[in-house]
Design a protein around this motif. Structure first.
Motif, PDB file in Angstrom:
ATOM      1  N   VAL A  72       0.880  -1.181   0.000  1.00  0.00           N
ATOM      2  CA  VAL A  72       0.000   0.000   0.000  1.00  0.00           C
ATOM      3  C   VAL A  72       0.911   1.223   0.000  1.00  0.00           C
ATOM      4  CG1 VAL A  72      -1.732   1.313   1.311  1.00  0.00           C
ATOM      5  CG2 VAL A  72      -1.852  -1.192   1.255  1.00  0.00           C
ATOM      6  N   VAL A  73       0.487   2.303  -0.679  1.00  0.00           N
ATOM      7  CA  VAL A  73       1.276   3.545  -0.672  1.00  0.00           C
ATOM      8  C   VAL A  73       0.369   4.713  -0.311  1.00  0.00           C
ATOM      9  CG1 VAL A  73       2.735   5.123  -2.006  1.00  0.00           C
ATOM     10  CG2 VAL A  73       2.824   2.659  -2.472  1.00  0.00           C
ATOM     11  N   PHE A  74       0.778   5.486   0.704  1.00  0.00           N
ATOM     12  CA  PHE A  74       0.125   6.767   0.983  1.00  0.00           C
ATOM     13  C   PHE A  74       0.785   7.804   0.074  1.00  0.00           C
ATOM     14  CE2 PHE A  74      -0.691   4.468   4.939  1.00  0.00           C
ATOM     15  CZ  PHE A  74      -1.992   4.827   5.232  1.00  0.00           C
ATOM     16  N   ALA A  75      -0.020   8.461  -0.779  1.00  0.00           N
ATOM     17  CA  ALA A  75       0.510   9.450  -1.722  1.00  0.00           C
ATOM     18  C   ALA A  75      -0.120  10.804  -1.412  1.00  0.00           C
ATOM     19  CB  ALA A  75       0.206   9.030  -3.153  1.00  0.00           C
ATOM     20  N   GLU A  76       0.721  11.817  -1.249  1.00  0.00           N
ATOM     21  CA  GLU A  76       0.228  13.110  -0.773  1.00  0.00           C
ATOM     22  C   GLU A  76      -0.815  13.734  -1.689  1.00  0.00           C
ATOM     23  OE1 GLU A  76       1.934  17.248   1.101  1.00  0.00           O
ATOM     24  OE2 GLU A  76       3.303  16.055  -0.117  1.00  0.00           O
ATOM     25  N   ASP A  77      -0.501  13.810  -2.989  1.00  0.00           N
ATOM     26  CA  ASP A  77      -1.351  14.589  -3.907  1.00  0.00           C
ATOM     27  C   ASP A  77      -1.268  14.012  -5.317  1.00  0.00           C
ATOM     28  OD1 ASP A  77       1.220  15.298  -4.701  1.00  0.00           O
ATOM     29  OD2 ASP A  77       1.158  17.259  -3.701  1.00  0.00           O
ATOM     30  N   ASP A  78      -1.837  14.741  -6.275  1.00  0.00           N
ATOM     31  CA  ASP A  78      -1.871  14.255  -7.663  1.00  0.00           C
ATOM     32  C   ASP A  78      -0.472  14.091  -8.258  1.00  0.00           C
ATOM     33  OD1 ASP A  78      -4.608  13.964  -7.753  1.00  0.00           O
ATOM     34  OD2 ASP A  78      -4.983  15.975  -8.540  1.00  0.00           O
ATOM     35  N   ALA A  79       0.467  14.940  -7.838  1.00  0.00           N
ATOM     36  CA  ALA A  79       1.840  14.839  -8.360  1.00  0.00           C
ATOM     37  C   ALA A  79       2.468  13.502  -7.959  1.00  0.00           C
ATOM     38  CB  ALA A  79       2.690  15.995  -7.838  1.00  0.00           C
ATOM     39  N   GLN A  80       2.225  13.065  -6.718  1.00  0.00           N
ATOM     40  CA  GLN A  80       2.775  11.777  -6.265  1.00  0.00           C
ATOM     41  C   GLN A  80       2.031  10.604  -6.917  1.00  0.00           C
ATOM     42  OE1 GLN A  80       5.589  11.914  -4.619  1.00  0.00           O
ATOM     43  NE2 GLN A  80       5.390  14.134  -4.488  1.00  0.00           N
ATOM     44  N   ILE A  81       0.702  10.749  -7.057  1.00  0.00           N
ATOM     45  CA  ILE A  81      -0.092   9.691  -7.709  1.00  0.00           C
ATOM     46  C   ILE A  81       0.371   9.511  -9.155  1.00  0.00           C
ATOM     47  CG2 ILE A  81      -2.421   9.031  -8.495  1.00  0.00           C
ATOM     48  CD1 ILE A  81      -3.513  10.616  -6.045  1.00  0.00           C
ATOM     49  N   ALA A  82       0.680  10.625  -9.826  1.00  0.00           N
ATOM     50  CA  ALA A  82       1.108  10.566 -11.242  1.00  0.00           C
ATOM     51  C   ALA A  82       2.374   9.729 -11.395  1.00  0.00           C
ATOM     52  CB  ALA A  82       1.333  11.981 -11.770  1.00  0.00           C
TER      53      ALA A  82
END
Length: 605
Positions: free
Chosen positions: A119-129
């Motif tokens: 599982v990954v916690f991603a801060e925002d859209d930039a990290q998700i991208a």
């Protein structure tokens, strides 16, 4: 006499970070735990509220199938949600893998793949991208949980959705968080932190639950922090320095105000009014430079009073260090200057700071003494990711400026071959993830961690770091040079300096590459009638002449073979984004040297 501390605390430490956290919630349920910015104001949570939220998220992770030691990534800047996520991973018996938000797409994928994150916690859209772009390289990642990014209801969900999964899981399995916590052995993997090395792939440092619990317990044993303290936390939580401050909070029970925006540090301190804060030396250098340039801009009587105040302050501190009495006339002068000057410097940081803790790189002695003269104590400490960040630290009652203090209670430090600093204790890593040969180089058969740093120890066990063994170089004339010592001297002289990098290995003289602080130099340009952006300012004759003066002043303080014969101003400051600084603000010397090879070679043409 060497400092000794009672180490019996080691026998009564909590078994793991999860138990440590749950005990803190139980001990201090109604005390403030965290506060964080929402718009222009701050919101506050008690330990009970934090415990409830962490339990929901931990149960959510269990519902997603997280098993003991399975890795959960956090790709985010420092914020309250980062801490929630990390504590939830601890309480679900997983292991946190940290990723700086500035890490590029390729290295992000490598870290999450090498650690087999589920599982990954991603801060925002930039990290998700970054994760979407490399999804084929992340076969283990079954779910992404975002703090403020866009969800898709499938692979990417938000924190609220994870909490809802947790609520359903808790309804079916009441008491599961406490039961899970109790089952975690102290030697279980808690954290995989990938070091931002200056060359090659990042290495994953394997740290146990017992390492973090020990660090918090050792600081508590020093009795320098308590429940009534207030920490301001901005340090990257992906870095071990940030993480060790969290374990210290769990052990001591103080509240923490969290905001990772570096540009807001001084403003936040003035508003939050913390009693202590951890920071990298660059923060103190910037504050020092800013205050110096502001006074120079004032000019006249105010500038004279300012400089006289620090002259008196340094005199008083010198007498105190030597154990001598301060004469009455000097004491009266000092009291006056404290009201006129020093109190205003302290107010910039909120006026309540008992001490700062400086780590991750060497702090210039003159800057430390300057802050000390203003009544702002900076306790320098030393450690590395491989030993959970905290190996040695100065104490408020015995702060020896220029040293990094003695070992924390329960830990050991000694010098090995070539005066290499060696560390041993419960805080030392298990090894590097999937890298047995690298582990064997770093850890010897007796459990000593070979740091690669050169140092000296005084009779009382206070450690002084004299350089990084790999950074020391020899000129063609056979003289050894320690670049960091020269570089920090320049930063103490020149209030506009950002970076000063010395080179000259196997050459017949030393040279330097210089960058200036963009904010400070913009102010200087305005006062000196120089227009344009950063690049135009540093190319101006006036700016070059100003820097030349400071280089000459530096050379007057150096041995002949250390003096800087040639130098160049770079057309940009070094940044984390450019890949020339690590996220903990250390210069990637080899990267800079490669990037400016032609410039350096031309010095010797």
């Amino acid at each position: 006499m060497p400092l000794t501390h009672d180490t019996s605390f080691v026998d009564s430490l909590p078994a793991n970070v999860a138990v440590q956290f749950l005990e803190r919630v139980s001990t201090s349920p109604d005390r403030e735990a965290f506060r964080y910015p929402v718009g222009e104001s701050w919101e506050s949570l008690t330990w009970r509220q934090t415990g409830e939220e962490v339990s929901r998220l931990a149960a959510g992770l269990l519902s997603l199938g997280i098993e003991p030691e399975q890795r959960v990534g956090i790709a985010s800047g420092t914020r309250y949600e980062w801490i929630l996520a990390d504590l939830a991973v601890m309480c679900a018996a997983g292991a946190t893998t940290t990723v700086y938000p500035s890490t590029n797409e390729e290295d992000t994928a490598y870290i999450l793949s090498d650690s087999e994150c589920r599982v990954v916690f991603a801060e925002d859209d930039a990290q998700i991208a970054k994760l979407r772009a490399r999804k084929s390289e992340l076969p283990h990642v079954t779910k992404v949980v975002t703090f403020e990014g866009t969800t898709d209801g499938d692979w990417v969900i938000d924190l609220a959705a994870l909490g809802e999964l947790g609520d359903a899981y808790l309804a079916e399995h009441p008491g599961v968080i406490e039961e899970t916590a109790e089952r975690i052995p102290s030697d279980q993997l808690a954290t995989l932190i990938y070091t931002s090395g200056t060359t090659g792939r990042p290495k994953g440092v394997r740290l146990r639950h017992s390492s973090w619990v020990f660090e918090g317990g050792a600081i508590k044993a020093l009795d320098i922090l308590g429940e009534d303290d207030l920490q301001f936390l901005w340090l990257p939580m992906a870095h071990s320095f940030g993480k060790v401050l969290l374990s210290t909070q769990l052990a001591c029970g103080f509240a923490t105000a969290v905001d990772g925006r570096v540009e807001k540090i001084v403003d936040n301190c003035a508003e939050v009014k913390p009693t202590f804060m951890g920071a990298a030396p660059r923060i103190f250098e910037k504050a020092y430079g800013r205050i110096q340039t502001m006074q120079a801009a004032e000019g006249g009587a105010k500038e004279k009073i300012f400089h006289q105040a620090f002259k008196v302050g340094l005199q008083v501190e010198k007498l105190k260090q030597e154990g001598k009495a301060v004469p009455l006339p000097l004491r009266l002068q000092h009291g006056l200057f404290d009201k006129l000057v020093f109190s205003k410097v302290r107010e910039r940081f909120g006026g309540r700071v008992r001490f700062f803790i400086s780590g991750s790189a060497a702090l210039n002695r003159e800057i430390a003494e300057w802050f000390n003269a203003a009544g702002i104590v900076i306790l320098e400490g030393y450690g590395m990711t491989e030993n959970s960040a905290g190996a040695t630290v100065n104490r408020p009652a015995d702060n020896r400026i220029g040293t990094v203090g003695p070992a924390v209670p329960g830990a050991e430090v000694k010098l090995g071959e070539g005066d290499e600093v060696l560390l041993r204790g419960p805080h030392v890593m298990d090894g590097y993830h999937n890298l047995p040969e690298e582990t064997a180089k770093a850890l010897d058969a007796d459990g000593w961690l070979h740091t690669g740093d050169k140092g000296s120890l005084d009779a009382d066990g206070f450690l002084t770091i004299t350089g990084r063994i790999k950074e020391l170089f020899k000129t063609s004339g056979g003289k050894y040079i320690a670049p960091p010592a020269i570089e920090s001297k320049f930063k103490a002289i020149c209030p506009y300096a950002s970076q000063f990098m010395v080179f000259g290995a196997e050459r017949n003289f030393c040279v330097a590459l210089v960058t200036l602080d963009p904010d400070a130099i913009a102010g200087w340009a305005q006062e000196n009638g120089v227009s344009g952006d950063y690049t135009e300012i540093v190319r101006s004759e006036q700016c070059r002449a100003m820097v030349e003066g400071y280089v000459e002043e530096l050379n007057g303080k150096l041995n002949r073979w250390e003096t800087i014969k040639k130098w160049e101003l770079l057309d940009h400051d070094l940044t984390i984004e450019s890949g020339e600084l690590t996220p903990s603000m250390k210069v990637k010397r080899t990267v800079v040297e490669d990037n400016y090879k032609d410039t350096i070679d031309a010095f010797y043409g």
